[in-house]
Design an enzyme around this catalytic site. Structure first.
Site, PDB file in Angstrom:
ATOM      1  N   ASP A  52       0.927  -1.270   0.060  1.00  0.00           N
ATOM      2  CA  ASP A  52       0.040   0.063   0.036  1.00  0.00           C
ATOM      3  C   ASP A  52       0.740   1.042   0.028  1.00  0.00           C
ATOM      4  O   ASP A  52       2.026   1.124   0.200  1.00  0.00           O
ATOM      5  CB  ASP A  52      -0.776  -0.049   1.380  1.00  0.00           C
ATOM      6  N   TYR A 110       7.229 -10.212   6.720  1.00  0.00           N
ATOM      7  CA  TYR A 110       6.956  -8.888   7.094  1.00  0.00           C
ATOM      8  C   TYR A 110       7.702  -8.537   8.311  1.00  0.00           C
ATOM      9  O   TYR A 110       7.603  -9.077   9.281  1.00  0.00           O
ATOM     10  CB  TYR A 110       5.503  -8.415   7.119  1.00  0.00           C
TER      11      TYR A 110
END
Length: 249
Positions: A52, A110
């Site tokens: 994003d 992540y």
């Protein structure tokens, strides 16, 4: 025609995410325009997945096809000469023509960075937490997320897939100076899953939730019972994993 697999890093601060979109500059758009300049024709770039706006990457993986007679190491140098400084190619390998940066993925890691003090140089790369945190409580809550679960409580309602079962292989909280680093490694992650898990764990750290509440949230399968979504700029796509057979020629 040859297929190249590249590992790239980027600072997502000034981008509207990875994937090309009508409004806003994206990482994919810059990569495709740069490769287009080199090839004198459009080049399609496929990534391992989307990130994003304002989200960073240490190890995003892409692939593209080229007819140029150029060694992978020379491709790295050429791209890094032409790309803006906030996008860097770390590695490039020639791979088999059936390699797919997106569909061959078997896992991802992540990391999410938060800091406990003001730092002008890290303001776009980590999230300031202005309140005290109980790290031991966070670690207890984190342990409940490891394993195979339905993560419906930890993704946005508009998540495209109906199957919200995912496996987290490893989850830990690392203390590094004044920063805390949440590290998650799993088979794959739902939209906003990492940010919602981190936001919820930070609430555990400040006493808004008990560690065992994480288990109850998983069982509820309801986004409304979990915590807030943490800001995007603390999140990094750290590494993408592929089968040994897809590592390169």
């Amino acid at each position: 025609m040859r297929r190249f697999k590249c590992t790239i890093q980027y600072d997502g601060t000034d981008y509207s995410g990875y994937q090309v979109q009508p409004n806003g500059l994206t990482i994919q758009e810059v990569l495709e325009k740069t490769l287009g300049r080199m090839h004198k024709h459009p080049v399609k770039v496929i990534g391992s997945g989307r990130t994003d706006a304002r989200v960073h990457a240490q190890g995003q993986v892409i692939h593209f096809d080229t007819e140029l007679s150029i060694a992978p190491a020379s491709m790295v140098k050429a791209l890094n000469t032409l790309l803006p400084d906030d996008i860097r190619v770390r590695d490039c390998k020639e791979v088999a023509s059936d390699f797919e940066a997106r569909y061959d993925v078997v896992g991802k890691e992540y990391r999410y960075f938060v800091r406990r003090t003001e730092n002008a140089f890290r303001r776009h790369q980590s999230v300031l937490i202005p309140y005290s945190l109980d790290v031991a409580q966070i670690r207890l809550g984190l342990a409940h997320l490891v394993g195979t679960h339905d993560f419906s409580s930890f993704c946005v309602a508009k998540t495209e897939t109906d199957n919200r079962v995912r496996t987290i292989y490893e989850a830990e909280l690392i203390e590094q100076g004044e920063e805390l680093i949440f590290r998650f490694q799993g088979s794959g992650f739902l939209y906003n899953q990492i940010r919602i898990m981190v936001g919820t764990l930070l609430d555990v750290g400040r006493g808004r939730f008990a560690p065992d509440d994480i288990k109850r949230m998983l069982e509820a399968k309801d986004r409304n019972v979990a915590g807030v979504t943490a800001p995007p700029h603390g999140l990094y796509l750290w590494e993408v994993f592929y089968p040994e057979s897809k590592k390169g020629i």
